[in-house]
Design a protein around this motif. Structure first.
Motif, short mmCIF file in Angstrom:
data_model
loop_
_atom_site.label_atom_id
_atom_site.label_comp_id
_atom_site.label_asym_id
_atom_site.label_seq_id
_atom_site.Cartn_x
_atom_site.Cartn_y
_atom_site.Cartn_z
N ARG A 99 0.82 -1.22 0.00
CA ARG A 99 0.00 0.00 0.00
C ARG A 99 0.85 1.26 0.00
NH1 ARG A 99 -2.03 3.88 -0.79
NH2 ARG A 99 -4.06 4.75 -0.21
N VAL A 186 -10.46 5.79 5.91
CA VAL A 186 -11.60 5.64 5.01
C VAL A 186 -11.21 4.63 3.92
CG1 VAL A 186 -10.92 7.55 3.48
CG2 VAL A 186 -13.34 6.94 3.68
N ARG A 187 -12.18 3.91 3.39
CA ARG A 187 -11.87 2.96 2.31
C ARG A 187 -11.19 3.72 1.16
NH1 ARG A 187 -14.20 6.14 0.21
NH2 ARG A 187 -16.32 6.39 -0.55
N GLY A 188 -10.15 3.06 0.62
CA GLY A 188 -9.34 3.74 -0.39
C GLY A 188 -8.17 4.47 0.23
N GLY A 189 -8.18 4.62 1.55
CA GLY A 189 -7.07 5.28 2.26
C GLY A 189 -6.07 4.25 2.76
N VAL A 223 -16.86 6.91 5.85
CA VAL A 223 -17.85 7.28 4.84
C VAL A 223 -19.16 7.70 5.50
CG1 VAL A 223 -19.19 6.50 2.85
CG2 VAL A 223 -16.80 5.79 3.09
N GLU B 181 -10.32 4.84 -6.94
CA GLU B 181 -10.16 3.71 -6.03
C GLU B 181 -9.51 4.20 -4.72
OE1 GLU B 181 -7.47 0.74 -7.46
OE2 GLU B 181 -7.77 -0.58 -5.71
N TYR B 182 -8.36 4.86 -4.85
CA TYR B 182 -7.65 5.35 -3.67
C TYR B 182 -8.12 6.76 -3.33
CZ TYR B 182 -4.73 1.36 -4.67
OH TYR B 182 -4.30 0.09 -4.93
N VAL B 183 -8.04 7.07 -2.03
CA VAL B 183 -8.53 8.34 -1.52
C VAL B 183 -7.38 9.05 -0.81
CG1 VAL B 183 -10.01 9.28 0.29
CG2 VAL B 183 -10.91 7.57 -1.28
N GLY B 222 -13.44 11.87 -0.23
CA GLY B 222 -13.40 10.54 0.38
C GLY B 222 -14.76 9.96 0.74
N VAL B 223 -15.79 10.79 0.78
CA VAL B 223 -17.10 10.28 1.21
C VAL B 223 -17.87 9.73 0.02
CG1 VAL B 223 -19.31 10.86 2.27
CG2 VAL B 223 -17.19 11.80 3.21
N GLU B 224 -18.17 10.60 -0.94
CA GLU B 224 -18.98 10.16 -2.08
C GLU B 224 -18.14 9.78 -3.30
OE1 GLU B 224 -22.61 12.30 -2.94
OE2 GLU B 224 -22.29 13.54 -1.16
N MET B 225 -16.89 10.21 -3.31
CA MET B 225 -16.02 9.99 -4.46
C MET B 225 -16.64 10.54 -5.74
SD MET B 225 -14.03 6.48 -3.49
CE MET B 225 -12.56 7.01 -4.37
#
Lengths: 354, 354
Positions: A99, A186-189, A223, B181-183, B222-225
């Motif tokens: 990552r 957060v997802r993606g982080g 999120v 995909e990544y934030v 990061g929330v809604e992308m």
């Protein structure tokens, strides 16, 4: 890979009172070092513990490209020393590496390195149960540059710190406060990687919880801010209706080795375990209806840490009357029993090095 | 606070070919240092640039408690040297400090410190327009401990690096790829602070963009992308229907000094500016309908960097025919004109130190 050894000629005095060790405050005589450059890991070695000369432009000091692990060496009653699932820790370190764009390393050499470090510092492993030689593998980006790009050079090192329980109060139940403003991950982080930035970002919420009179933060997902993720820097478990429940790994929760061990041991004990998404409102409802029986956090440093109180906004909930629960207690005894070599190790988790 | 000075007795050779400086690769002769301990900042000083002796247990190497700034010293035609809005940078550093639990510092002393550093290293400021002495203020947590708590000691330092344009191709338009995909950051996280972890977390997406043939990442929220946040480590602007649009600061976007300057200068030019939440789908619709006139990124390192191509999933969009736009061009000329002291400075942004 052969590990070179340069042992200290000036060993430091060892701590005399193991009850006053604290956590991560003093360091043993040696450290393991391993360099990456020109596309390869090279020169794994044991050296005396000591300061390092670094450039003020060293990449990790600016852009935090870093990953780490937490492990322990446990003193056996027969004088030997155990590690616990070291391959799993280094495999996780390699996943964190992916990552964070850090090159993978051969796990075998890392395990050999940590074993050689523990052998060199075997007299630094405390003899008191609950105390241990805490071990910190760390990989840092060492390029001297200010561009925001992957480092081409790295230092992998392991240091040892004789430590008592992570919490000064030992097994006294902790209190946790639901954080609904700051977010850990957060997802993606980078939440599933064990990397510096996750911890730096968590300090402010930790201070906020302390000011409110709590020991740790209960983190919600980044999120929706409705699902439970972790507690402080530990994984979290709840006993609800005789089922042991823990948040399902979702890409922003750290995949704890102690979490995994706890799930396995609970199954061994005949306890039903569910890994699932847990809504905070579901948890509070379970507590209000008397269905939440107990809760505990898990981690290498904290081991099994009972949770006695949950705070959310202006409400306080006492879990299991504020006392350590039966499952937490059995889990602590079983897990530490295996780690210290006192009871059978049915899953082959112990790796004896001395 | 009086700044002590210890000048080098062994000055290094200066780069002879300014066209080959690159970015952040070589360092000037001195550095500024300032320590925090026992609750106070003390001993601000100029010292020779050189390596630092640090403990392998130094807190920043494990938990990333760190904040930084990026600034530049610009060579004037009359031989003098300008800084640009240094008070704003150090005020932002103090805001980053609050998020990262690092103690605030007196901004006046920091400005005095960077001015003294530039004076000591005035011969390291390049003479070519577009090149500058890049300055990196950095604050790192220096406690020697493994507990995850706020450090009690810090080192504030500033180093200087004579640098050419951030992008090797200078003002050639860059290409950006929408990362879905990544934030980079999420509200409640650390995105608005200039801190190591934000950059470490961004490297993987940057590599992914490079592999796809793009220069930089376009980050979504990061929330809604769905909402546009930043590009690489820069702020982003779009000219749509003759209005200059940039994402509104929302707690996860860095409040750029160049962003702020750009907004002000655009208004001076009579261009309508809107700071607002920008949906990616709105942007793509504007592009498809021919309403997106141009785009550029802004930052201290990158200055004004035109964007010529936008990639999203399997589609590629050429912005302004892949060429630098008129607004970007005027903005670059005006901004650098002020910074290098070539044109009037209507807002009092220039801070001449030599």
């Amino acid at each position: 890979m052969a590990i070179q050894k340069t042992l200290t000629t000036a060993p430091k005095p060892k701590p005399t009172d193991e009850s006053k060790l604290g956590f991560g405050k003093i360091y043993s005589d040696h450290m393991f070092k391993w360099n990456y450059s020109e596309g390869a890991w090279h020169d794994p070695r044991i050296e005396p513990f000591g300061p390092m000369l670094v450039s003020p432009a060293m990449s990790v000091l600016h852009y935090g490209q870093e990953i780490f692990e937490g492990m322990k060496a446990y003193r056996r009653k027969d004088g030997g020393v155990n590690l616990f699932r070291p391959f799993n820790n280094f495999e996780r370190l390699n996943r964190s590496a992916e990552r964070m764009c850090i090159p993978n390393f051969p796990v075998e050499t890392a395990v050999e390195g940590i074993a050689e470090l523990v052998k060199a510092d075997k007299d630094w492993v405390p003899g008191t149960k609950g105390a241990s030689l805490y071990l910190r593998p760390n990989i840092i980006a060492t390029d001297e540059k200010l561009g925001v790009t992957t480092s081409q050079t790295y230092l992998f090192y392991i240091i040892g710190s004789p430590s008592g329980p992570y919490y000064a109060n030992g097994l006294a139940p902790t209190s946790i406060y639901v954080e609904d403003e700051y977010v850990r991950a957060v997802r993606g982080g980078t939440g599933a990687a064990k990397t510096a930035g996750n911890y730096a970002g968590s300090i402010l919420a930790g201070e906020k919880a302390h000011k409110a009179g709590y020991d740790q933060v209960l983190w919600l997902d980044g999120v929706e801010m409705r699902y439970i993720e972790e507690v402080g820097s530990s994984n979290i478990f709840f006993m609800i209706d005789d089922v042991l429940v823990t948040p399902k790994l979702n890409g922003s929760i750290l995949s704890g080795i102690t979490r995994d061990s706890t799930i396995q041991l609970a199954k061994d004990m005949g306890i039903k375990v569910e890994e699932k998404h847990i809504l905070l409102e579901e948890l509070i409802e379970a507590q209000e209806k008397g269905r939440l029986q107990e809760s505990f956090a898990t981690g290498t440093a904290a081991v099994i840490s009972p949770v006695g109180k949950l705070g959310y906004r202006d409400k306080e909930y006492l879990i299991n009357g504020g006392k350590m629960g039966e499952v937490a207690s059995r889990m602590y005894d079983t897990l530490t029993g295996i780690q210290y070599g006192e009871i059978e190790d049915p899953h082959g988790w112990v790796y004896q090095v001395v």
